[in-house]
Write a protein that holds these residues in place. Structure first.
Motif, PDB file in Angstrom:
ATOM      1  N   GLU A 116     137.760 -60.732  -8.633  1.00  0.00           N
ATOM      2  CA  GLU A 116     137.517 -61.909  -7.786  1.00  0.00           C
ATOM      3  C   GLU A 116     138.656 -62.091  -6.795  1.00  0.00           C
ATOM      4  O   GLU A 116     139.834 -61.952  -7.137  1.00  0.00           O
ATOM      5  CB  GLU A 116     137.381 -63.158  -8.659  1.00  0.00           C
ATOM      6  CG  GLU A 116     137.032 -64.413  -7.863  1.00  0.00           C
ATOM      7  CD  GLU A 116     136.939 -65.635  -8.752  1.00  0.00           C
ATOM      8  OE1 GLU A 116     136.657 -66.724  -8.226  1.00  0.00           O
ATOM      9  OE2 GLU A 116     137.160 -65.496  -9.983  1.00  0.00           O
ATOM     10  N   GLU A 117     138.302 -62.402  -5.556  1.00  0.00           N
ATOM     11  CA  GLU A 117     139.301 -62.624  -4.516  1.00  0.00           C
ATOM     12  C   GLU A 117     139.952 -63.990  -4.695  1.00  0.00           C
ATOM     13  O   GLU A 117     139.421 -64.878  -5.358  1.00  0.00           O
ATOM     14  CB  GLU A 117     138.651 -62.533  -3.132  1.00  0.00           C
ATOM     15  CG  GLU A 117     137.887 -61.254  -2.869  1.00  0.00           C
ATOM     16  CD  GLU A 117     138.792 -60.050  -2.630  1.00  0.00           C
ATOM     17  OE1 GLU A 117     140.027 -60.202  -2.695  1.00  0.00           O
ATOM     18  OE2 GLU A 117     138.255 -58.951  -2.397  1.00  0.00           O
ATOM     19  N   ASP A 118     141.117 -64.148  -4.065  1.00  0.00           N
ATOM     20  CA  ASP A 118     141.811 -65.444  -4.134  1.00  0.00           C
ATOM     21  C   ASP A 118     140.990 -66.551  -3.497  1.00  0.00           C
ATOM     22  O   ASP A 118     140.975 -67.685  -3.974  1.00  0.00           O
ATOM     23  CB  ASP A 118     143.170 -65.352  -3.439  1.00  0.00           C
ATOM     24  CG  ASP A 118     144.167 -64.531  -4.239  1.00  0.00           C
ATOM     25  OD1 ASP A 118     143.990 -64.415  -5.464  1.00  0.00           O
ATOM     26  OD2 ASP A 118     145.113 -64.008  -3.634  1.00  0.00           O
ATOM     27  N   PHE A 119     140.289 -66.215  -2.392  1.00  0.00           N
ATOM     28  CA  PHE A 119     139.491 -67.212  -1.684  1.00  0.00           C
ATOM     29  C   PHE A 119     138.152 -66.610  -1.285  1.00  0.00           C
ATOM     30  O   PHE A 119     138.052 -65.413  -0.989  1.00  0.00           O
ATOM     31  CB  PHE A 119     140.222 -67.705  -0.423  1.00  0.00           C
ATOM     32  CG  PHE A 119     141.589 -68.261  -0.698  1.00  0.00           C
ATOM     33  CD1 PHE A 119     141.746 -69.527  -1.235  1.00  0.00           C
ATOM     34  CD2 PHE A 119     142.718 -67.502  -0.430  1.00  0.00           C
ATOM     35  CE1 PHE A 119     143.005 -70.040  -1.494  1.00  0.00           C
ATOM     36  CE2 PHE A 119     143.992 -68.008  -0.687  1.00  0.00           C
ATOM     37  CZ  PHE A 119     144.127 -69.279  -1.225  1.00  0.00           C
TER      38      PHE A 119
ATOM     39  N   ASN B 247     143.915 -56.775   0.998  1.00  0.00           N
ATOM     40  CA  ASN B 247     143.731 -55.583   0.159  1.00  0.00           C
ATOM     41  C   ASN B 247     142.765 -54.580   0.768  1.00  0.00           C
ATOM     42  O   ASN B 247     142.442 -53.565   0.155  1.00  0.00           O
ATOM     43  CB  ASN B 247     143.266 -55.980  -1.243  1.00  0.00           C
ATOM     44  CG  ASN B 247     141.973 -56.815  -1.204  1.00  0.00           C
ATOM     45  OD1 ASN B 247     141.276 -56.865  -0.201  1.00  0.00           O
ATOM     46  ND2 ASN B 247     141.673 -57.491  -2.315  1.00  0.00           N
ATOM     47  N   GLY B 248     142.265 -54.878   1.976  1.00  0.00           N
ATOM     48  CA  GLY B 248     141.365 -53.957   2.664  1.00  0.00           C
ATOM     49  C   GLY B 248     139.890 -54.222   2.436  1.00  0.00           C
ATOM     50  O   GLY B 248     139.036 -53.625   3.103  1.00  0.00           O
ATOM     51  N   HIS B 249     139.546 -55.108   1.512  1.00  0.00           N
ATOM     52  CA  HIS B 249     138.145 -55.438   1.269  1.00  0.00           C
ATOM     53  C   HIS B 249     137.563 -56.166   2.479  1.00  0.00           C
ATOM     54  O   HIS B 249     138.234 -57.006   3.093  1.00  0.00           O
ATOM     55  CB  HIS B 249     138.000 -56.303   0.019  1.00  0.00           C
ATOM     56  CG  HIS B 249     138.393 -55.601  -1.230  1.00  0.00           C
ATOM     57  ND1 HIS B 249     138.557 -56.237  -2.448  1.00  0.00           N
ATOM     58  CD2 HIS B 249     138.666 -54.276  -1.478  1.00  0.00           C
ATOM     59  CE1 HIS B 249     138.901 -55.356  -3.374  1.00  0.00           C
ATOM     60  NE2 HIS B 249     138.978 -54.170  -2.814  1.00  0.00           N
TER      61      HIS B 249
ATOM     62  N   TYR C  88     144.449 -63.009   6.560  1.00  0.00           N
ATOM     63  CA  TYR C  88     143.038 -62.614   6.517  1.00  0.00           C
ATOM     64  C   TYR C  88     142.511 -62.568   7.948  1.00  0.00           C
ATOM     65  O   TYR C  88     142.588 -63.556   8.679  1.00  0.00           O
ATOM     66  CB  TYR C  88     142.229 -63.619   5.694  1.00  0.00           C
ATOM     67  CG  TYR C  88     142.758 -63.819   4.291  1.00  0.00           C
ATOM     68  CD1 TYR C  88     142.211 -63.136   3.220  1.00  0.00           C
ATOM     69  CD2 TYR C  88     143.827 -64.691   4.050  1.00  0.00           C
ATOM     70  CE1 TYR C  88     142.692 -63.316   1.927  1.00  0.00           C
ATOM     71  CE2 TYR C  88     144.316 -64.875   2.753  1.00  0.00           C
ATOM     72  CZ  TYR C  88     143.749 -64.195   1.709  1.00  0.00           C
ATOM     73  OH  TYR C  88     144.249 -64.376   0.433  1.00  0.00           O
ATOM     74  N   ALA C  89     141.987 -61.408   8.335  1.00  0.00           N
ATOM     75  CA  ALA C  89     141.461 -61.232   9.683  1.00  0.00           C
ATOM     76  C   ALA C  89     139.991 -61.644   9.727  1.00  0.00           C
ATOM     77  O   ALA C  89     139.188 -61.180   8.900  1.00  0.00           O
ATOM     78  CB  ALA C  89     141.618 -59.782  10.131  1.00  0.00           C
ATOM     79  N   ILE C  90     139.659 -62.485  10.679  1.00  0.00           N
ATOM     80  CA  ILE C  90     138.289 -62.985  10.794  1.00  0.00           C
ATOM     81  C   ILE C  90     137.788 -62.694  12.199  1.00  0.00           C
ATOM     82  O   ILE C  90     138.400 -63.113  13.192  1.00  0.00           O
ATOM     83  CB  ILE C  90     138.225 -64.496  10.510  1.00  0.00           C
ATOM     84  CG1 ILE C  90     138.781 -64.781   9.106  1.00  0.00           C
ATOM     85  CG2 ILE C  90     136.796 -65.005  10.629  1.00  0.00           C
ATOM     86  CD1 ILE C  90     138.918 -66.253   8.790  1.00  0.00           C
TER      87      ILE C  90
END
Length: 211
Positions: A120-123, A80-82, A61-63
């Motif tokens: 819903e996302e995993d996190f 997933n690109g979201h 996950y890019a933050i």
């Protein structure tokens, strides 16, 4: 002894991903690792001053820190690109989707297993930001309750064990001023012992409040 053995619990800074607790495990160059006793480890790679990558379960996950002089903001990009944005409102993180709608944290469990709703996302985006930035990690528990419990335990033991202490508490009681030359009765000593036992039991309950 309990307080000494529990010192890491109160001093280590942690963060949570749903029911799993993570704490610092090590750092190598620009890669920080956090371990949990119940889930896969989390790794945070510090790409540069404004960008970090959090990896868990093989997913990255890019933050990005997109703060401005007026607000603290982050952009979270999922595998997933979201894309979501996270805003810091006086230490409270709020998550928004790409349409500006608030993303609420909903946790549904059955037989100890988390059930995800459709889409819903995993996190949660805010949870990922917290994991990526140590400034948002927290210390657990309230160790002050342990000191309070020790005080109660000592008071309860003295009330139960020592007549001199029982006499002292009788002399300090405002009720003795209602009588001329008052003296502790056998019933008073009995109730002091019973009260001491109750207070000692209560001290154990207070000690658990620290956790």
């Amino acid at each position: 002894m309990t307080g000494f053995l529990s010192r890491p619990y109160f001093t280590d800074r942690v963060f949570y991903l749903y029911e799993d607790t993570y704490k610092f495990a090590g750092e190598q160059e620009r890669l920080v690792t956090y371990h949990s006793s119940t889930a896969d480890p989390v790794q945070v790679r510090i790409d540069d001053e404004l960008n970090r990558t959090l990896t868990i379960g093989g997913q990255s996950y890019a933050i990005a820190d997109i703060s401005n002089p007026y607000s603290i903001k982050f952009r979270v990009t999922y595998p997933n690109g979201h894309v979501y944005s996270v805003e810091d409102n006086n230490g409270l993180l709020w998550s928004y989707d790409d349409k500006g709608n608030i993303v609420m944290a909903i946790q549904v469990y059955a037989n100890g297993e988390r059930i995800k709703e459709e889409g819903e996302e995993d996190f949660q985006p805010s949870a990922l930001v917290i994991g990526a930035y140590p400034d948002y990690h927290i210390k657990r528990g309230m160790p002050g309750f342990l000191f309070f419990a020790i005080g109660l335990l000592i008071f309860g033991w003295c009330s139960f064990r020592y007549q001199a202490f029982q006499d002292l508490m009788f002399r300090l009681s405002p009720q003795r001023f209602m009588y001329e030359n008052p003296e502790p009765s056998d019933f008073y000593y009995l109730m002091s012992k019973v009260g001491g036992i109750v207070v000692m039991i209560g001290s154990i309950i207070v000690a658990f409040k620290a956790y």
